[in-house]
Motif scaffolding. Structure first.
Motif, PDB file in Angstrom:
ATOM      1  N   ALA A   1       7.613  -1.556   2.232  1.00  0.00           N
ATOM      2  CA  ALA A   1       6.418  -1.102   1.325  1.00  0.00           C
ATOM      3  C   ALA A   1       7.085   0.508   0.601  1.00  0.00           C
ATOM      4  CB  ALA A   1       6.394   0.437   2.560  1.00  0.00           C
ATOM      5  N   ASP A   2       6.879   0.487  -0.612  1.00  0.00           N
ATOM      6  CA  ASP A   2       7.076   1.008  -2.167  1.00  0.00           C
ATOM      7  C   ASP A   2       7.897   2.866  -1.835  1.00  0.00           C
ATOM      8  OD1 ASP A   2       7.284   2.316  -4.113  1.00  0.00           O
ATOM      9  OD2 ASP A   2       5.572   1.700  -5.128  1.00  0.00           O
ATOM     10  N   LYS A   3       8.716   2.929  -1.740  1.00  0.00           N
ATOM     11  CA  LYS A   3       9.019   4.455  -1.778  1.00  0.00           C
ATOM     12  C   LYS A   3       9.317   5.440  -2.419  1.00  0.00           C
ATOM     13  CE  LYS A   3      10.948   3.062   2.480  1.00  0.00           C
ATOM     14  NZ  LYS A   3      10.610   4.362   4.217  1.00  0.00           N
ATOM     15  N   ARG A   4       8.365   4.600  -3.674  1.00  0.00           N
ATOM     16  CA  ARG A   4       8.196   5.840  -5.512  1.00  0.00           C
ATOM     17  C   ARG A   4       7.428   6.954  -4.367  1.00  0.00           C
ATOM     18  NH1 ARG A   4       6.575   2.244 -10.152  1.00  0.00           N
ATOM     19  NH2 ARG A   4       4.544   1.084  -8.730  1.00  0.00           N
ATOM     20  N   ILE A   5       8.313   8.226  -5.307  1.00  0.00           N
ATOM     21  CA  ILE A   5       6.712   9.036  -4.917  1.00  0.00           C
ATOM     22  C   ILE A   5       5.865   8.864  -6.066  1.00  0.00           C
ATOM     23  CG2 ILE A   5       6.985  11.653  -5.218  1.00  0.00           C
ATOM     24  CD1 ILE A   5      10.227  11.530  -4.978  1.00  0.00           C
ATOM     25  N   ARG A   6       4.399   8.807  -5.528  1.00  0.00           N
ATOM     26  CA  ARG A   6       3.020   8.874  -6.016  1.00  0.00           C
ATOM     27  C   ARG A   6       3.370  10.220  -6.835  1.00  0.00           C
ATOM     28  NH1 ARG A   6      -0.780   5.505  -8.044  1.00  0.00           N
ATOM     29  NH2 ARG A   6      -2.916   5.880  -7.758  1.00  0.00           N
ATOM     30  N   THR A   7       2.895  10.859  -7.996  1.00  0.00           N
ATOM     31  CA  THR A   7       3.154  11.643  -9.100  1.00  0.00           C
ATOM     32  C   THR A   7       2.076  11.155 -10.215  1.00  0.00           C
ATOM     33  OG1 THR A   7       4.956  12.130  -8.370  1.00  0.00           O
ATOM     34  CG2 THR A   7       4.676  13.072 -10.135  1.00  0.00           C
TER      35      THR A   7
ATOM     36  N   ARG B   1      12.038   5.697  -9.229  1.00  0.00           N
ATOM     37  CA  ARG B   1      11.496   6.810  -8.371  1.00  0.00           C
ATOM     38  C   ARG B   1      10.127   6.888  -7.984  1.00  0.00           C
ATOM     39  NH1 ARG B   1      15.218  11.620  -8.883  1.00  0.00           N
ATOM     40  NH2 ARG B   1      14.373  12.050  -6.996  1.00  0.00           N
ATOM     41  N   PHE B   2       9.460   6.615  -9.272  1.00  0.00           N
ATOM     42  CA  PHE B   2       8.362   7.779  -9.311  1.00  0.00           C
ATOM     43  C   PHE B   2       6.706   6.493  -9.421  1.00  0.00           C
ATOM     44  CE2 PHE B   2      10.730  11.162 -10.342  1.00  0.00           C
ATOM     45  CZ  PHE B   2      10.561  12.134  -9.211  1.00  0.00           C
ATOM     46  N   ASP B   3       5.835   6.810  -8.877  1.00  0.00           N
ATOM     47  CA  ASP B   3       5.028   6.036  -9.201  1.00  0.00           C
ATOM     48  C   ASP B   3       4.070   6.859  -9.325  1.00  0.00           C
ATOM     49  OD1 ASP B   3       2.621   4.114  -9.608  1.00  0.00           O
ATOM     50  OD2 ASP B   3       2.541   3.902  -7.315  1.00  0.00           O
ATOM     51  N   ALA B   4       4.476   7.373 -11.208  1.00  0.00           N
ATOM     52  CA  ALA B   4       3.177   8.417 -11.724  1.00  0.00           C
ATOM     53  C   ALA B   4       2.152   7.750 -12.486  1.00  0.00           C
ATOM     54  CB  ALA B   4       4.907   9.302 -13.004  1.00  0.00           C
ATOM     55  N   PHE B   5       1.209   8.610 -12.504  1.00  0.00           N
ATOM     56  CA  PHE B   5      -0.026   8.294 -13.096  1.00  0.00           C
ATOM     57  C   PHE B   5      -0.908   9.817 -13.949  1.00  0.00           C
ATOM     58  CE2 PHE B   5      -0.973   9.994  -8.687  1.00  0.00           C
ATOM     59  CZ  PHE B   5      -3.027  10.166  -8.913  1.00  0.00           C
ATOM     60  N   PRO B   6      -1.807   9.173 -15.311  1.00  0.00           N
ATOM     61  CA  PRO B   6      -2.097   9.975 -15.996  1.00  0.00           C
ATOM     62  C   PRO B   6      -3.221  11.102 -15.516  1.00  0.00           C
ATOM     63  CG  PRO B   6      -2.758   8.868 -17.019  1.00  0.00           C
ATOM     64  CD  PRO B   6      -2.048   7.936 -15.843  1.00  0.00           C
ATOM     65  N   VAL B   7      -3.573  12.179 -15.275  1.00  0.00           N
ATOM     66  CA  VAL B   7      -5.092  12.689 -15.360  1.00  0.00           C
ATOM     67  C   VAL B   7      -5.309  13.430 -16.872  1.00  0.00           C
ATOM     68  CG1 VAL B   7      -6.424  14.184 -13.598  1.00  0.00           C
ATOM     69  CG2 VAL B   7      -4.572  12.665 -12.506  1.00  0.00           C
ATOM     70  N   LEU B   8      -6.636  12.913 -16.597  1.00  0.00           N
ATOM     71  CA  LEU B   8      -6.048  13.704 -18.664  1.00  0.00           C
ATOM     72  C   LEU B   8      -7.501  14.595 -17.797  1.00  0.00           C
ATOM     73  CD1 LEU B   8      -6.178  14.614 -21.007  1.00  0.00           C
ATOM     74  CD2 LEU B   8      -7.171  12.226 -21.723  1.00  0.00           C
TER      75      LEU B   8
END
Length: 75
Positions: free
Chosen positions: A2-8, A37-44
């Motif tokens: 599993a992906d251990k990155r933090i979803r942000t 380390r992070f699975d970051a996605f934008p929320v505009l």
């Protein structure tokens, strides 16, 4: 494995006069989070209060306002 990155989620924009500053700041955070380390996605948050979930490239403030459906905020 599993992906251990933090979803942000990185929130940016909004209805205030600081919309553009918020987009620039959000973009800076989004592009500087370590991808390992992070699975970051934008929320505009649009100037009209609508929530948009653009892909990463469309969140770039230099790309202009993303077009597409947003989720209107409750009155």
């Amino acid at each position: 494995m599993a992906d251990k990155r933090i979803r942000t989620a990185v929130l940016m924009g909004g209805r205030s006069g600081e919309h553009d500053v918020s987009r620039a700041s959000g973009w800076a955070v989004l592009t500087q989070l370590p991808e390992a380390r992070f699975d970051a996605f934008p929320v505009l948050l649009g100037r009209d209060g609508a929530w948009h979930f653009p892909n990463r490239d469309a969140a770039d403030p230099d790309a202009g306002d993303p077009h597409g459906p947003g989720l209107p905020l409750p009155e």
